[in-house]
Design an enzyme around this catalytic site. Structure first.
Site, PDB file in Angstrom:
ATOM      1  N   LYS A 196       0.866  -1.185   0.000  1.00 23.88           N
ATOM      2  CA  LYS A 196       0.000   0.000   0.000  1.00 23.88           C
ATOM      3  C   LYS A 196       0.896   1.226   0.000  1.00 23.88           C
ATOM      4  O   LYS A 196       1.644   1.445   0.960  1.00 23.88           O
ATOM      5  CB  LYS A 196      -0.890  -0.039   1.250  1.00 23.88           C
ATOM      6  CG  LYS A 196      -1.772   1.170   1.478  1.00 23.88           C
ATOM      7  CD  LYS A 196      -2.754   0.877   2.613  1.00 23.88           C
ATOM      8  CE  LYS A 196      -3.299   2.110   3.300  1.00 23.88           C
ATOM      9  NZ  LYS A 196      -4.152   2.928   2.445  1.00 23.88           N
ATOM     10  N   THR A 242      -2.307   6.904   0.562  1.00 27.36           N
ATOM     11  CA  THR A 242      -3.529   7.002   1.351  1.00 27.36           C
ATOM     12  C   THR A 242      -4.291   8.210   0.840  1.00 27.36           C
ATOM     13  O   THR A 242      -3.695   9.170   0.333  1.00 27.36           O
ATOM     14  CB  THR A 242      -3.234   7.103   2.860  1.00 27.36           C
ATOM     15  OG1 THR A 242      -4.473   7.111   3.577  1.00 27.36           O
ATOM     16  CG2 THR A 242      -2.422   8.341   3.211  1.00 27.36           C
ATOM     17  N   GLU A 276      -3.561   1.451  -3.409  1.00 25.23           N
ATOM     18  CA  GLU A 276      -4.154   1.186  -2.083  1.00 25.23           C
ATOM     19  C   GLU A 276      -4.154  -0.300  -1.754  1.00 25.23           C
ATOM     20  O   GLU A 276      -4.579  -0.702  -0.681  1.00 25.23           O
ATOM     21  CB  GLU A 276      -5.606   1.678  -2.052  1.00 25.23           C
ATOM     22  CG  GLU A 276      -5.759   3.176  -1.956  1.00 25.23           C
ATOM     23  CD  GLU A 276      -5.712   3.662  -0.519  1.00 25.23           C
ATOM     24  OE1 GLU A 276      -5.348   2.877   0.372  1.00 25.23           O
ATOM     25  OE2 GLU A 276      -6.046   4.832  -0.301  1.00 25.23           O
TER      26      GLU A 276
HETATM   27  C1  LIG Z   1      -7.497   9.315  11.161  1.00 25.25           C
HETATM   28  C2  LIG Z   1      -7.983   8.771   9.879  1.00 25.25           C
HETATM   29  O1  LIG Z   1      -8.783   9.388   9.233  1.00 25.25           O
HETATM   30  N1  LIG Z   1      -7.483   7.584   9.474  1.00 25.25           N
HETATM   31  C3  LIG Z   1      -7.536   6.959   8.271  1.00 25.25           C
HETATM   32  C4  LIG Z   1      -8.114   7.446   7.094  1.00 25.25           C
HETATM   33  C5  LIG Z   1      -7.953   6.714   5.948  1.00 25.25           C
HETATM   34  N2  LIG Z   1      -7.264   5.533   5.995  1.00 25.25           N
HETATM   35  C6  LIG Z   1      -7.026   4.751   4.784  1.00 25.25           C
HETATM   36  O2  LIG Z   1      -6.626   5.558   3.700  1.00 25.25           O
HETATM   37  C7  LIG Z   1      -7.143   5.031   2.487  1.00 25.25           C
HETATM   38  C8  LIG Z   1      -8.092   5.944   1.790  1.00 25.25           C
HETATM   39  O3  LIG Z   1      -8.839   6.680   2.661  1.00 25.25           O
HETATM   40  C9  LIG Z   1      -7.780   3.766   2.828  1.00 25.25           C
HETATM   41  O4  LIG Z   1      -6.821   2.768   2.765  1.00 25.25           O
HETATM   42  C10 LIG Z   1      -8.208   4.084   4.265  1.00 25.25           C
HETATM   43  O5  LIG Z   1      -8.497   3.002   5.007  1.00 25.25           O
HETATM   44  C11 LIG Z   1      -6.735   5.074   7.186  1.00 25.25           C
HETATM   45  O6  LIG Z   1      -6.116   3.996   7.262  1.00 25.25           O
HETATM   46  N3  LIG Z   1      -6.896   5.796   8.305  1.00 25.25           N
END
Ligand SMILES: CC(=O)Nc1ccn([C@@H]2O[C@H](CO)[C@@H](O)[C@H]2O)c(=O)n1
Length: 103
Positions: A21, A24, A74
């Site tokens: 990955k 983000t 991702e």
């Molecule tokens: C504090 C907070 O917001 N935490 C987040 C927000 C997003 N994401 C990941 O980013 C990518 C796209 O959004 C996907 O892989 C999501 O799961 C995450 O792991 N943690």
């Protein structure tokens, strides 16, 4: 000051550590990461540090512009990524792709 910490859902820790990955996607609250800087990565759930990353780029993207390439970066499919982003960021169209590599 530019941010020096980022949190991820704990379930993504393995694919971040394996290097699978590499991006983000966040909302504007997290757009201020600076390319070339090092950032500590913690779990959202327990604030446990698990690695450092170097920020490569921060690029605006609209929700309806998300592509299979974003999904690949991702380490998921577009059909998985879009509902996930809708859940985390309901109703948000203006997003930011944060590209990074393991430090
Ligand atoms: C504090 C907070 O917001 N935490 C987040 C927000 C997003 N994401 C990941 O980013 C990518 C796209 O959004 C996907 O892989 C999501 O799961 C995450 O792991 N943690």
């Amino acid at each position: 000051m530019h941010p020096t910490k980022i949190t991820f859902f704990e379930r993504f820790e393995p694919i971040i550590l394996s290097g699978d990955k590499t991006i983000t996607i966040r909302d504007e609250a997290e757009r201020h990461y600076v390319p070339g800087t090092r950032v500590a990565v913690h779990t959202l759930e327990t604030d446990r540090w698990f690695c450092d990353i170097d920020i490569i780029s921060v690029t605006p993207v609209r929700f309806d512009e998300l592509t299979d390439e974003h999904a690949q970066q991702e380490f998921m499919t577009l059909d998985e990524l879009k509902p996930l982003i809708r859940t985390i960021y309901p109703g948000i169209e203006s997003l930011y792709v944060i590209e990074y590599r393991l430090a």
